[in-house]
Design an enzyme around this catalytic site. Sequence first.
Site, PDB file in Angstrom:
ATOM      1  N   ARG A 239       0.831  -1.192  -0.071  1.00 55.19           N
ATOM      2  CA  ARG A 239       0.097   0.072  -0.009  1.00 55.19           C
ATOM      3  C   ARG A 239       0.891   1.240  -0.084  1.00 55.19           C
ATOM      4  NH1 ARG A 239      -3.551  -2.600  -1.662  1.00 55.19           N
ATOM      5  NH2 ARG A 239      -5.517  -3.001  -0.597  1.00 55.19           N
ATOM      6  N   GLU A 268      -3.376   7.559  -4.596  1.00 57.40           N
ATOM      7  CA  GLU A 268      -3.843   6.905  -5.802  1.00 57.40           C
ATOM      8  C   GLU A 268      -5.159   7.597  -6.311  1.00 57.40           C
ATOM      9  OE1 GLU A 268      -3.887   2.809  -5.497  1.00 57.40           O
ATOM     10  OE2 GLU A 268      -1.904   2.702  -4.744  1.00 57.40           O
ATOM     11  N   HIS A 286      -1.122   0.150  -9.797  1.00 54.20           N
ATOM     12  CA  HIS A 286      -1.965  -0.743  -8.766  1.00 54.20           C
ATOM     13  C   HIS A 286      -2.496  -2.123  -9.360  1.00 54.20           C
ATOM     14  CE1 HIS A 286      -3.727  -0.838  -4.675  1.00 54.20           C
ATOM     15  NE2 HIS A 286      -3.377  -2.155  -4.971  1.00 54.20           N
TER      16      HIS A 286
HETATM   17  C1  DGY Z   1      -5.523  -6.091  -2.797  1.00 52.36           C
HETATM   18  O1  DGY Z   1      -6.328  -7.110  -2.831  1.00 52.36           O
HETATM   19  O2  DGY Z   1      -5.604  -5.545  -1.625  1.00 52.36           O
HETATM   20  C2  DGY Z   1      -4.872  -5.413  -3.703  1.00 52.36           C
HETATM   21  O3  DGY Z   1      -4.213  -4.269  -3.551  1.00 52.36           O
HETATM   22  C3  DGY Z   1      -5.630  -5.562  -5.043  1.00 52.36           C
HETATM   23  O4  DGY Z   1      -5.691  -6.544  -5.439  1.00 52.36           O
END
Ligand code: DGY
Length: 325
Positions: A239, A268, A286
């Site tokens: 993240r 984002e 992402h």
């Molecule tokens: C998640 O699943 O948390 C990813 O960032 C996107 O698939």
Amino acid sequence: MPPRVLVTRHVYPAAIAILQEAGCVVDYHDSRDGMTPEQLGRRVRHADGLLCQLTDPIPAELLAGADKLQVISQIAVGHDNIDIAAASARRIVVTNTPDVLTEATADLTLALMLAVARRLPEAERFLRAGSWQRWEIDLLCGNDVHGATLGIVGFGRIGRAVARRARGFRMRVLYAARNPAPPEVERELEARQVPLDMLLQRSDYVSLHVPLSPATEHLIGVAQLARMKPTAFLINTARGPVVDERALIAALEEGLLAGAGLDVFEREPAVPAELLALPNVVALPHVGSATVAVRTRMCAIAARDCAAVLTGERPEHPVNPEVLE
Ligand code: DGY
């Protein structure tokens, strides 16, 4: 009355079919833009279930108006967009989609590592621009990945899947985590737990695999970046806010590290222009779990868990299982 499920934005059709087959009425906002908080607030009031994505903020205020809501099914493993405490306080079950995306995300982590180390996007831009004149001894030379030291921060499913791949590259694997992995996992992956500071000092590649929480926000900031080798690369497929983006930009500009491979960003879809101006940054939108098969399965898993709660069954992936007791 059949249960009503609000689907906040465009999904793979499998999700809608599963909900309908389970007898749910689907209120489908089939748009890529999602809804404003006001629109979402108005529609969630009538919903028994919510099928949402990481781009949908679900704060306590929204839940306060959702009197009928029994389940929030997030089509992602990360759920930092949802106020879990507020959901639990209202006895709303929250589910997510772990496991299914582990391997795809680990694949992308290796791809980013290779891309930034071997300067692949830069090399492709060079070729497409028509700049390639001849083979040259020092043309677009990068760094070795094989045999290097990889530091994995967070040693859950995805961290371990990255370690498994790293063995194929004969990398030395260090990891930093709150708890040690079982000895058999350490043996299988030839991975050694070290404190975060030591990991940062010793690794040629530092790859982040922790969930976002108050404890991990800006886990990598000025002090941590300063500990990294100037020849090291930072890879983030977790993240964005796990890294202090301003500190990362400063560190890259000052040459405190060799480069970064980033699939996630603090705000984002905004990506700071300073990052994009750096040739030693590979930036992706992402897409860690973005294969058709994985995303389709994520939609199906979330829909199945949503329907399970609404039909009185136990969901497979509850985030707050205490609500089910
Ligand atoms: C998640 O699943 O948390 C990813 O960032 C996107 O698939």
